[in-house]
Scaffold this motif. Structure first.
Motif, mmCIF file in Angstrom:
data_model
loop_
_atom_site.group_PDB
_atom_site.id
_atom_site.type_symbol
_atom_site.label_atom_id
_atom_site.label_comp_id
_atom_site.label_asym_id
_atom_site.label_seq_id
_atom_site.Cartn_x
_atom_site.Cartn_y
_atom_site.Cartn_z
ATOM 1 N N GLN A 87 32.213 12.861 -7.113
ATOM 2 C CA GLN A 87 31.565 11.549 -7.157
ATOM 3 C C GLN A 87 30.150 11.702 -6.621
ATOM 4 O OE1 GLN A 87 33.678 7.902 -6.074
ATOM 5 N NE2 GLN A 87 35.450 9.170 -5.554
ATOM 6 N N ASN A 99 27.837 4.811 -7.599
ATOM 7 C CA ASN A 99 28.574 6.070 -7.696
ATOM 8 C C ASN A 99 29.139 6.256 -9.096
ATOM 9 O OD1 ASN A 99 28.479 6.809 -4.804
ATOM 10 N ND2 ASN A 99 29.737 4.978 -4.544
ATOM 11 N N SER A 144 30.880 13.177 -2.879
ATOM 12 C CA SER A 144 32.207 13.327 -2.306
ATOM 13 C C SER A 144 32.523 14.820 -2.259
ATOM 14 C CB SER A 144 33.245 12.621 -3.180
ATOM 15 O OG SER A 144 33.405 13.326 -4.418
ATOM 16 N N GLN A 147 37.063 16.936 -6.330
ATOM 17 C CA GLN A 147 38.340 16.266 -6.546
ATOM 18 C C GLN A 147 38.908 16.663 -7.896
ATOM 19 O OE1 GLN A 147 36.787 12.288 -6.402
ATOM 20 N NE2 GLN A 147 37.122 12.048 -4.200
ATOM 21 N N GLU A 316 33.433 -1.883 -6.634
ATOM 22 C CA GLU A 316 33.262 -0.438 -6.465
ATOM 23 C C GLU A 316 33.941 0.285 -7.618
ATOM 24 O OE1 GLU A 316 31.891 2.977 -4.519
ATOM 25 O OE2 GLU A 316 31.550 0.876 -3.959
ATOM 26 N N SER A 317 33.252 1.249 -8.212
ATOM 27 C CA SER A 317 33.841 2.050 -9.283
ATOM 28 C C SER A 317 33.123 3.379 -9.342
ATOM 29 C CB SER A 317 33.754 1.329 -10.640
ATOM 30 O OG SER A 317 32.408 1.217 -11.061
ATOM 31 N N GLY A 318 33.761 4.341 -10.007
ATOM 32 C CA GLY A 318 33.153 5.664 -10.125
ATOM 33 C C GLY A 318 33.223 6.188 -11.541
ATOM 34 N N CYS A 319 34.364 6.784 -11.880
ATOM 35 C CA CYS A 319 34.479 7.489 -13.158
ATOM 36 C C CYS A 319 34.674 6.558 -14.345
ATOM 37 C CB CYS A 319 35.646 8.465 -13.105
ATOM 38 S SG CYS A 319 37.265 7.647 -12.964
ATOM 39 N N CYS A 324 39.063 8.900 -10.442
ATOM 40 C CA CYS A 324 38.575 9.031 -9.067
ATOM 41 C C CYS A 324 39.213 8.064 -8.079
ATOM 42 C CB CYS A 324 37.061 8.870 -9.027
ATOM 43 S SG CYS A 324 36.481 7.177 -9.335
ATOM 44 N N SER A 326 38.322 5.234 -7.059
ATOM 45 C CA SER A 326 37.416 4.463 -6.215
ATOM 46 C C SER A 326 37.452 2.975 -6.540
ATOM 47 C CB SER A 326 35.986 4.989 -6.352
ATOM 48 O OG SER A 326 35.514 4.828 -7.677
ATOM 49 N N CYS A 327 38.073 2.589 -7.658
ATOM 50 C CA CYS A 327 38.102 1.178 -8.063
ATOM 51 C C CYS A 327 39.431 0.508 -7.753
ATOM 52 C CB CYS A 327 37.797 1.054 -9.556
ATOM 53 S SG CYS A 327 39.107 1.709 -10.620
ATOM 54 N N ARG A 353 44.281 0.580 -10.554
ATOM 55 C CA ARG A 353 42.930 1.045 -10.872
ATOM 56 C C ARG A 353 42.372 0.097 -11.915
ATOM 57 N NH1 ARG A 353 44.636 6.746 -12.872
ATOM 58 N NH2 ARG A 353 46.518 5.532 -13.298
#
Length: 367
Positions: A87, A99, A144, A147, A316-319, A324, A326-327, A353
């Motif tokens: 991330q 991110n 990060s 992962q 919040e989110s990432g991929c 990931c 993060s969401c 997610r």
């Protein structure tokens, strides 16, 4: 790169900086906030990196460019295994850090080692476009630790197959480069689909690999030029026993669905979606409410992340593809459908997610 003496010194310093005594002295902000003021590349817990180099891999007029970024991480970086992702967070124009997840394209790394990510400037993306088109060497980004479970085993079989499409080549290049560095003595069948030769990522390196041999069979395929699409019949001619061979595949949803169809129920297949499929969206209709913010909207059938963003929220989110975590948010009531698998769940107070969960009818989420 750091020398052995520098690494030893940093390890001793890091042990002291992670102590409870130092943590109490720097409360409530934490020791990393103070270290960052002195030197952004000093950290006791967080991982940051300085951009060392930005190299354009593909730059076709009228199409999103692709670039490789070389990153020098802080000593807190623990290294990565081939196939993993990271991330990456960046603050753009003073806005809140955003991110996104990017696969690592370089060979396996150790603590504090430089590594690379290779990414396409997504026209609808913020972070990827910024990194490819606007970022400059010397700039700092947040990371990060590495992962992901899309990995090669410690003992690699004598013959493996790697299949990728588009930017999905990045984790497989990390695998290929790692095996070449290990002087893997088995056979590797490497298949990659690109729109055209001009769109081919890592073109020169793969051409050299194809020329040199050493057990790597490289097949660069461009269906628009008449090369065959992936099918069981074609794979059988190329690799007669392919369903029995350990295979790693990464790419856009259409390619991955074709791979899944070709391999049927084979336990030898390892997949990573480069983009989530959209064939299993939720059922439109009803109402979606985000209880913490008070936002309410008509259920369009899109993922909860997309519907939250359409209402002006910034969760919040990432991929954005379920990798990931993060969401993750709490669904308080309603039914959601996983767009990757089609599975539904109606459990109350369930952790989901939101990037790969689409509501079926009424749904409430704690956002």
């Amino acid at each position: 790169m750091f020398t052995e003496s520098e690494m030893a010194t940093m390890n001793i310093a890091s042990t002291l900086l992670r102590s409870r005594a130092v943590a109490s002295l720097t409360s409530p902000h934490g020791v990393d906030r103070y270290l960052e003021l002195v030197n952004p590349m000093w950290a006791a817990h967080e991982v940051r990196a300085r951009i060392v180099d930005i190299h354009r891999e593909v730059d076709v007029p009228g199409h999103p460019p692709v670039a490789t970024l070389t990153l020098q991480p802080t000593s807190t970086w623990r290294g990565h295994r081939a196939g993993q992702h990271v991330q990456l967070g960046v603050e753009i124009n003073g806005a809140r850090r955003t991110n996104r997840v990017f696969s690592i394209s370089s060979p396996e790394s150790g603590p504090g080692d430089r590594f690379t990510i290779t990414l396409r400037a997504n026209p609808d993306g913020v972070v990827s476009r910024y990194l490819v088109e606007e970022a400059r060497p010397g700039q700092l980004v947040h990371l990060s630790q590495a992962q992901g479970e899309f990995l090669l085993p410690d003992q690699v079989p004598d013959h493996i197959v790697l299949i990728s499409g588009g930017s999905g080549i990045t984790p497989l290049m990390s695998m290929l480069r790692s095996l070449q560095r290990r002087t893997h003595r088995g056979r590797i069948t490497f298949l990659h689909y690109a729109q055209s030769p001009a769109h081919q990522i890592f073109a020169e390196e793969l051409a050299e690999t194809a020329r040199s041999g050493y057990g790597v069979d490289v097949h660069l395929l461009h269906p628009e030029l008449g090369d065959p699409a992936l099918s069981p019949a074609w794979l059988s001619r190329l690799v007669p026993d392919y369903t029995d061979l350990p295979t790693w595949a990464c790419g856009p949803a259409p390619l991955i669905e074709a791979v899944r169809g070709a391999y049927a129920d084979s336990e030898s297949l390892h997949l990573e979606y480069f983009q989530p499929p959209r064939s299993t969206a939720g059922l439109a209709g009803g109402e979606v409410s985000f209880t913490r913010s008070g936002a309410v909207g008509e259920n369009s059938g899109a993922t909860l992340l997309e519907q939250a963003e359409a209402l002006g929220l910034r969760p919040e989110s990432g991929c954005r593809m379920g990798i990931c975590f993060s969401c993750v948010a709490t669904k308080t009531e309603g039914t959601v459908r996983n767009v990757l698998t089609g599975e539904t769940s109606s459990l109350p107070d369930e952790q989901i997610r939101i990037c790969v969960s689409a509501p079926d009818g009424d749904c409430s989420v704690d956002l």
